[in-house]
Write a protein that holds these residues in place. Structure first.
Motif, short mmCIF file in Angstrom:
data_model
loop_
_atom_site.label_atom_id
_atom_site.label_comp_id
_atom_site.label_asym_id
_atom_site.label_seq_id
_atom_site.Cartn_x
_atom_site.Cartn_y
_atom_site.Cartn_z
N LYS A 145 0.68 -1.37 0.20
CA LYS A 145 -0.03 0.09 -0.03
C LYS A 145 1.02 1.29 -0.14
O LYS A 145 0.25 2.25 0.47
CB LYS A 145 -0.84 -0.01 1.10
N GLY A 146 2.21 1.12 -0.34
CA GLY A 146 3.11 2.31 -0.30
C GLY A 146 3.06 2.93 -1.79
O GLY A 146 3.33 2.13 -2.65
N VAL A 147 3.07 4.41 -2.01
CA VAL A 147 3.03 4.86 -3.15
C VAL A 147 3.99 6.07 -3.00
O VAL A 147 4.13 6.81 -1.88
CB VAL A 147 1.45 5.33 -3.58
N SER A 148 4.52 6.46 -4.21
CA SER A 148 4.95 7.89 -4.18
C SER A 148 4.03 8.94 -4.90
O SER A 148 3.75 8.67 -5.99
CB SER A 148 6.32 7.83 -4.89
N ALA A 149 4.12 10.04 -4.18
CA ALA A 149 3.14 11.03 -4.81
C ALA A 149 4.14 12.50 -4.53
O ALA A 149 4.13 13.01 -3.43
CB ALA A 149 1.91 11.37 -4.08
N GLY A 150 4.49 13.07 -5.64
CA GLY A 150 5.08 14.28 -5.54
C GLY A 150 6.37 14.26 -4.90
O GLY A 150 6.79 15.37 -4.03
N GLY A 151 7.19 13.15 -4.92
CA GLY A 151 8.49 13.11 -4.14
C GLY A 151 8.18 12.52 -2.88
O GLY A 151 9.44 12.56 -2.14
N ILE A 152 7.05 12.42 -2.29
CA ILE A 152 7.11 11.98 -1.02
C ILE A 152 6.26 10.48 -1.12
O ILE A 152 5.55 10.39 -1.89
CB ILE A 152 5.97 12.73 -0.11
N LEU A 153 6.61 9.59 -0.01
CA LEU A 153 6.30 8.41 -0.09
C LEU A 153 5.21 8.11 1.00
O LEU A 153 5.29 8.87 2.34
CB LEU A 153 7.48 7.35 0.40
N TYR A 154 4.17 7.16 1.03
CA TYR A 154 2.97 7.20 1.87
C TYR A 154 2.92 5.60 1.86
O TYR A 154 3.13 4.98 0.88
CB TYR A 154 1.85 7.81 1.47
N TRP A 155 2.61 5.16 3.10
CA TRP A 155 2.05 3.88 3.38
C TRP A 155 0.88 3.95 4.04
O TRP A 155 0.68 4.54 5.23
CB TRP A 155 3.27 3.18 3.96
N LEU A 156 -0.07 3.02 3.75
CA LEU A 156 -1.49 2.58 4.39
C LEU A 156 -0.95 1.66 5.61
O LEU A 156 -0.33 0.87 5.50
CB LEU A 156 -2.49 2.27 3.59
N THR A 157 -1.52 2.24 6.94
CA THR A 157 -1.49 1.22 8.06
C THR A 157 -2.74 0.43 8.46
O THR A 157 -3.87 1.05 7.80
CB THR A 157 -0.83 2.11 9.34
N ASP A 158 -2.77 -0.34 9.01
CA ASP A 158 -3.98 -1.05 9.73
C ASP A 158 -4.66 -0.30 10.80
O ASP A 158 -5.77 -0.82 11.27
CB ASP A 158 -3.88 -2.42 9.99
N GLY A 159 -4.34 0.97 10.99
CA GLY A 159 -5.04 1.92 12.03
C GLY A 159 -5.74 3.03 11.57
O GLY A 159 -5.59 3.83 12.26
N HIS A 160 -5.80 2.95 10.05
CA HIS A 160 -6.34 4.06 9.40
C HIS A 160 -5.77 5.40 9.88
O HIS A 160 -6.12 6.33 9.92
CB HIS A 160 -7.91 4.19 10.08
N GLN A 161 -4.54 5.02 9.63
CA GLN A 161 -3.39 6.34 9.34
C GLN A 161 -2.53 5.94 8.14
O GLN A 161 -2.56 4.63 7.87
CB GLN A 161 -2.66 6.39 10.75
N ILE A 162 -1.98 7.02 7.73
CA ILE A 162 -1.14 6.70 6.61
C ILE A 162 0.21 7.33 6.75
O ILE A 162 0.28 8.57 7.56
CB ILE A 162 -1.54 7.45 5.31
#
Length: 380
Positions: free
Chosen positions: A207-224
């Protein structure tokens, strides 16, 4: 043979840079002159001004609940062709079976299938079949690796990129935090960042993606989980809809569109698409909403009684009937029961891509799904 109707390279450059990377890849072989022209970094820089369309999705099945050998089978599912088709040899140019980790601007990051006596990371371009090999020191099977590649940086000199490996460590009784290891192609070295992010939730695989040079990962606690590799800064972004407000278990995924992080959620209220406007203030903008009844009516050939099926899912361990797996550029890759579809937000219509059974016996639970847009970039 050089085309006689072109007085100089300006005219063919003006025409060719308007075409997609896939088309240009084949046009390189029209003549030696065209090959040399299309292969130059200055030409690639001009071609970047045209937004490259989504090419397809890489799909890899995994064992969800067991720390066992990786699954070697990888499928590539294109989105532009009208007939149903799955390709299984797109990454066969790599020297060994691999697991796909992430993608950014036409490059893929993969690792050796485990177990392996000397596991490696591969950064590759599937279009031109180029790759580079990196050592994989002290990284575990459970770490999540994100790729950041800005095609506009140092375009005339080299193809520079960064990798960020995220893993969790225990810092106290039942307290955990994420730590970040960074690889830079400029230095050729890994190093541990001083940044840490305290969080007692786990990352959801793939669930990790790159957007605008920043990385994001989805957690199982409804936080990214957010990590900025340029400034080495992390943050926990709250998702736009708290799960406590829902009667059933929602399904969600994150993706990228127009250089922004996007959050797709399917719940009893309907299908929603949110865009993150400011990660530090948790500012989200609702870009799209469609009730389940409207979604079913517009796609009655594929959907039936979906409101009832979504409402019946009370347990996270139960298999979702409607499961969004990946999103990019207004296109959603989702599983509906035993079939895989592409949902186009702009048209509101679904297109069947394939049966889940054609993707392998372990394809129903938490597969790796990575969107891919082709690129002409050379590695080196």
């Amino acid at each position: 043979m050089k085309a006689r109707w072109f007085v100089n390279d300006d005219i063919p450059t003006n025409i060719l840079t308007r075409l997609s990377a896939k088309t240009l890849h084949y046009l390189k072989y029209v003549s030696k002159e065209w090959y040399n022209l299309i292969s130059t970094r200055s030409f690639i820089r001009l071609q970047l001004k045209t937004k490259e369309p989504l090419s397809g999705f890489f799909f890899q099945e995994i064992f969800q609940w067991a720390d066992v050998d990786d699954m070697e089978s990888i499928s590539y599912i294109p989105v532009e062709i009208k007939t149903l088709n799955v390709f299984r040899t797109v990454l066969n140019f790599l020297p060994e079976p691999i697991v796909i980790l992430s993608s950014d601007n036409g490059l893929l990051c993969c690792r050796s299938c485990l177990p392996s006596t000397e596991p490696k990371l591969y950064i590759c371009n599937p279009l031109n079949k180029q790759y580079i090999t990196l050592l994989w020191p002290n990284l575990s099977r459970n770490c999540s690796v994100g790729l950041v590649f800005d095609p506009f940086q140092n375009l005339d000199k080299s193809t520079d990129f960064k990798l960020v490996s995220v893993s969790d460590i225990e810092v106290g009784d039942d307290d955990f935090c994420f730590v970040f290891d960074i690889y830079s192609s400029k230095t050729g070295l890994w190093r541990r960042s001083n940044e840490r992010c305290q969080c007692n939730h786990s990352l959801i695989k793939n669930k990790g993606v790159s957007a605008g040079g920043i990385l994001y990962w989805l957690t199982d606690g409804h936080q990214i989980l957010m990590f900025d590799p340029q400034n080495e800064l992390s943050w926990l972004v709250e998702t736009p809809l708290p799960s406590t407000e829902m009667n059933s278990v929602p399904e969600m995924c994150i993706g990228e569109c127009e250089n922004k992080l996007n959050y797709v959620i399917i719940c009893e209220d309907g299908l929603q698409l949110w865009a993150l406007e400011d990660h530090f203030s948790n500012m989200w903008c609702l870009k799209f909403f469609l009730s389940l009844e409207e979604l079913e009516k517009a796609n009655s050939d594929f959907l039936y009684d979906i409101k009832e099926k979504v409402a019946r899912r009370y347990c996270r361990d139960a298999l979702a009937w409607l499961d969004p797996l990946a999103f990019k550029d207004w296109m959603l890759f989702l599983r509906v029961s035993g079939n895989v579809y592409l949902y186009e937000f702009e048209s509101g219509r679904m297109k069947k891509l394939c049966d889940v059974s054609t993707l392998g016996p372990k394809s129903m639970f938490s597969p790796i799904v990575v969107p891919y847009a082709m690129s002409l970039f050379p590695l080196g």
